[in-house]
Design a protein around this motif. Structure first.
Motif, PDB file in Angstrom:
ATOM      1  N   UNK A  58       0.764  -1.198  -0.212  1.00 42.70           N
ATOM      2  CA  UNK A  58       0.014   0.025  -0.082  1.00 42.70           C
ATOM      3  C   UNK A  58       0.878   1.357   0.190  1.00 42.70           C
ATOM      4  N   UNK A  59       1.989   1.069  -0.410  1.00 45.07           N
ATOM      5  CA  UNK A  59       2.890   2.373  -0.418  1.00 45.07           C
ATOM      6  C   UNK A  59       3.614   2.739   0.909  1.00 45.07           C
ATOM      7  N   UNK A 163      -0.691   9.033  -0.595  1.00 40.40           N
ATOM      8  CA  UNK A 163      -1.800   8.856  -1.730  1.00 40.40           C
ATOM      9  C   UNK A 163      -2.445   7.603  -1.274  1.00 40.40           C
ATOM     10  N   UNK A 164      -2.099   6.834  -0.350  1.00 34.10           N
ATOM     11  CA  UNK A 164      -2.635   5.609   0.107  1.00 34.10           C
ATOM     12  C   UNK A 164      -2.873   5.192   1.387  1.00 34.10           C
ATOM     13  N   UNK A 165      -3.744   4.415   2.207  1.00 36.86           N
ATOM     14  CA  UNK A 165      -3.674   4.323   3.335  1.00 36.86           C
ATOM     15  C   UNK A 165      -2.870   2.862   3.589  1.00 36.86           C
ATOM     16  N   UNK A 166      -1.938   2.900   4.606  1.00 36.76           N
ATOM     17  CA  UNK A 166      -0.999   1.671   4.832  1.00 36.76           C
ATOM     18  C   UNK A 166      -1.951   0.497   5.082  1.00 36.76           C
ATOM     19  N   UNK A 167      -3.242   0.512   5.347  1.00 37.55           N
ATOM     20  CA  UNK A 167      -3.982  -0.897   5.598  1.00 37.55           C
ATOM     21  C   UNK A 167      -4.914  -1.133   4.498  1.00 37.55           C
ATOM     22  N   UNK A 168      -5.577  -0.056   3.969  1.00 38.26           N
ATOM     23  CA  UNK A 168      -6.622  -0.408   2.942  1.00 38.26           C
ATOM     24  C   UNK A 168      -6.237   0.031   1.490  1.00 38.26           C
ATOM     25  N   UNK A 169      -5.232   0.956   1.628  1.00 39.64           N
ATOM     26  CA  UNK A 169      -4.778   1.178   0.133  1.00 39.64           C
ATOM     27  C   UNK A 169      -5.469   2.511  -0.450  1.00 39.64           C
ATOM     28  N   UNK A 170      -5.628   2.807  -1.785  1.00 40.89           N
ATOM     29  CA  UNK A 170      -6.005   3.996  -2.396  1.00 40.89           C
ATOM     30  C   UNK A 170      -7.350   4.589  -2.012  1.00 40.89           C
TER      31      UNK A 170
END
Length: 179
Positions: A58-59, A163-170
């Motif tokens: 998740x970036x 640009x993204x959440x570390x757990x749930x992504x974009x």
């Protein structure tokens, strides 16, 4: 857990609790809420590796495995995510006037830049995976201090929203609530 399954499980993560803290004159905290996710990954197997894979997918590339410092501090140059891989702890979030939050293996705390945090107590096996958004520069370590607060506030204002959440992504809570 593979990177593909980390992304697949990301959508199943529960909605986080949102906590906000005011600037206390020494710890700036943030206008963005702290996000506390519960039971993000199962407590079986290598939970630290599962967090590392999820965060990386998740970036938010993982940077370390350790504990949380037992003194109040914050980061003025980066947002931070803490994935609790083992054990349990009580963390004081928001500085001296903040709130104690209990966490256990499988939980995640997403801290916007400027948010005070420290470990109040923990089990002997307490282990955390720490990560920061990709491409957002190097994190620093600041202690509460009225003399350095203004310079920290200026640095915090320059930290971009990930640009993204570390757990749930974009489409996660970071991208929805940190505007």
């Amino acid at each position: 857990m593979s990177l593909a399954s980390a992304g697949a499980h990301a959508e199943a993560a529960p909605e986080p609790t949102r906590l906000t803290f005011k600037d206390d004159g020494q710890v700036p905290n943030s206008r963005f809420p702290v996000l506390v996710y519960r039971a993000v990954v199962a407590k079986e197997g290598d939970v630290a590796a599962a967090f590392e894979q999820r965060f990386a997918a998740n970036g938010w590339p993982p940077q370390w495995r350790s504990s949380v410092y037992d003194f109040h501090h914050y980061h003025s140059t980066a947002h931070e995510v803490l994935g609790v891989a083992k054990g349990s702890a009580k963390l004081m979030l928001g500085g001296e006037a903040g709130q104690v939050v209990s966490v256990q293996a499988g939980d995640v705390v997403v801290l916007p830049a400027g948010t005070g945090h420290k470990r109040v107590e923990s089990s002997g096996d307490f282990l955390v995976v720490g990560a920061y958004p990709q491409g957002h520069g190097q994190w620093d370590l600041q202690r509460p201090d009225a003399k350095t607060r203004d310079a920290s506030v200026k640095r915090i204002a320059q930290v971009p929203v990930p640009s993204s959440d570390p757990v749930t992504g974009k489409s996660g809570a970071v991208t929805r609530s940190w505007k």
